[in-house]
Enzyme design. Sequence first.
Site, PDB file in Angstrom:
ATOM      1  N   ASP A 283       6.331  -2.554  -7.935  1.00 35.68           N
ATOM      2  CA  ASP A 283       5.112  -3.340  -7.798  1.00 35.68           C
ATOM      3  C   ASP A 283       5.243  -4.376  -6.682  1.00 35.68           C
ATOM      4  O   ASP A 283       6.279  -5.033  -6.542  1.00 35.68           O
ATOM      5  CB  ASP A 283       4.826  -4.049  -9.136  1.00 35.68           C
ATOM      6  N   GLU A 313       4.457  -0.206  -3.878  1.00 37.68           N
ATOM      7  CA  GLU A 313       3.078  -0.656  -3.718  1.00 37.68           C
ATOM      8  C   GLU A 313       3.030  -1.771  -2.671  1.00 37.68           C
ATOM      9  O   GLU A 313       3.257  -2.938  -2.974  1.00 37.68           O
ATOM     10  CB  GLU A 313       2.501  -1.163  -5.046  1.00 37.68           C
TER      11      GLU A 313
END
Length: 549
Positions: A283, A313
């Site tokens: 993330d 990400e």
Amino acid sequence: MSSSIYSELKASILKAEQDPALDTASAAIAIMRDWLGSHGARIGEGKTLQPAELNGTLMQWFHSHLKADGGHWRRLKQEARALAAAGITAVWLPPAHKAGGPNDDGYAAYDLFDLGEFNQKGTVRTKYGTKDEYLAAVEACHEAGLQVYADAVFNHKLYADGEETYLATPYAPENPSQALGDERKIRAWTHYRFDGRGGRYSTMQWHWYHFDAVDHNNLDSHYHAIWRSHGSDFDGHVALDQGNTNYLEGANPNLSHPEVRDELKHWGRWTLDQVGVDGFCLDAINHINSDFLIDWISDIEAYAQRNLFVVGEYWSYDLGSLSWYAANSGGKMALFDAPLHLNFHLASCSNGHYDMSLLLDGTLMQAMPGLAVTLVDTHTTQPLQVFDSPVEPWFKPLAYAVILLRDQGYPCIFHADYYGADYREKRFGREIAIHMPSHRFLIDRFLRVRSHCAFGAQIDYLDHGHTIGWTRLGSPDHPHSLAVLMSAGDAGHKWMEVGKPHTLFRDLSGHIREPIRTNADGWAEWRCPGRSVSVWVEQDALAALGVNP
């Protein structure tokens, strides 16, 4: 990636960073293309240890507004075989650890080692269920032949157990490289004791010196600043917009601290042992030092003694930024193709004024397909989320045809697009109702085509402002050819070659009932309705596909 290529990548990045006149992005793309070409790398195959003649397809098996009923893991266990039968080969699962409470989606990370096992933050289960249910769902996925990728949230921690007083320096939130004053005493929530877990799995407690910054000072709660901890500094090798984007929210782990680095590596190994995942989704990596992530990935792969699929990400629409990060991280991970999503979004909202010949321009799918995880929407782009930019429903079949039926990228299907989603949320004093329709019927058909016909050479016909298409000519093991035509305007038609003379084709999407027969040279004038897509497959392939158009 070999050490020599990695060293070349690092050297080019360092040289470009020292000379602003050099084009870092172009250098990065060129080197990455050379490496990917020489190694034949294809995300979804080599990195995930899948057979070479398999078109891997990932599903993001969650969205941001799932019911917080604790039943998500149980539903996945029940659905695993159906997903595999549809053509899905891997699932990306939401953060399984304990966060702020039973309604929290997991990105407000509290305890990475509590997977719904201990009574912490007012609950034993997480939003998605208990640890036992999580492990049972993963086991069901593996039994069905699905790989499982766990979501890893390293960038921030929230909901500490206690306050601590220490020295810190205030920095401007809009530019964390700009100091607002001198170092001073602050009091912040930085002590993580994990009382409910009682030292099981890890004995480490987190203190202020394990974080390089927080966004609050309880001694002066009205002073708006990012407080950099005494003796620490913001990490480098992160996105450089707004000066430095190392800080995102909450308490920011200091990845230069050896105890922090060791703890996150320990968590990675522990997750492999406890859960048996096949990879990770990292993330918010644009806020994390890429050197640490390289080290972390190398450590867990050495521990596992196998390749693991890792996707990061980095939500940026700038190809230069993404290619810089890909080069700086040595190609160790795939990246989500955010620019492709943006192109889909803009095309869907343009009222017919988007130039479809530019649909793939500026995307990872076009520039570095071997590192591109392609997607239509995700939990951060769905309505009412941080990057609220949904692709309009009419365009989603076109977008899914692009990611599922082309040769480039590792496609990721979004849970809310597959199953549909309805939710409500209060914004600006009023309740907003959101309806996201299911596109499962066409996605399932595209998956069947992907599994049986989307192979071999690809010929592009991306040469018109409204109507574009491509063909796939098949391979020795998958000999059936394929033609895809889509239009964002009026009904479309285009001559394209499929290499199969005098062959009858049918529109698997069901939009056009009449068949098309190719000429003696294997060409035909293909058709599609306006604002739609038609997927033409050989009539002889319909039995294998198990569909009737």
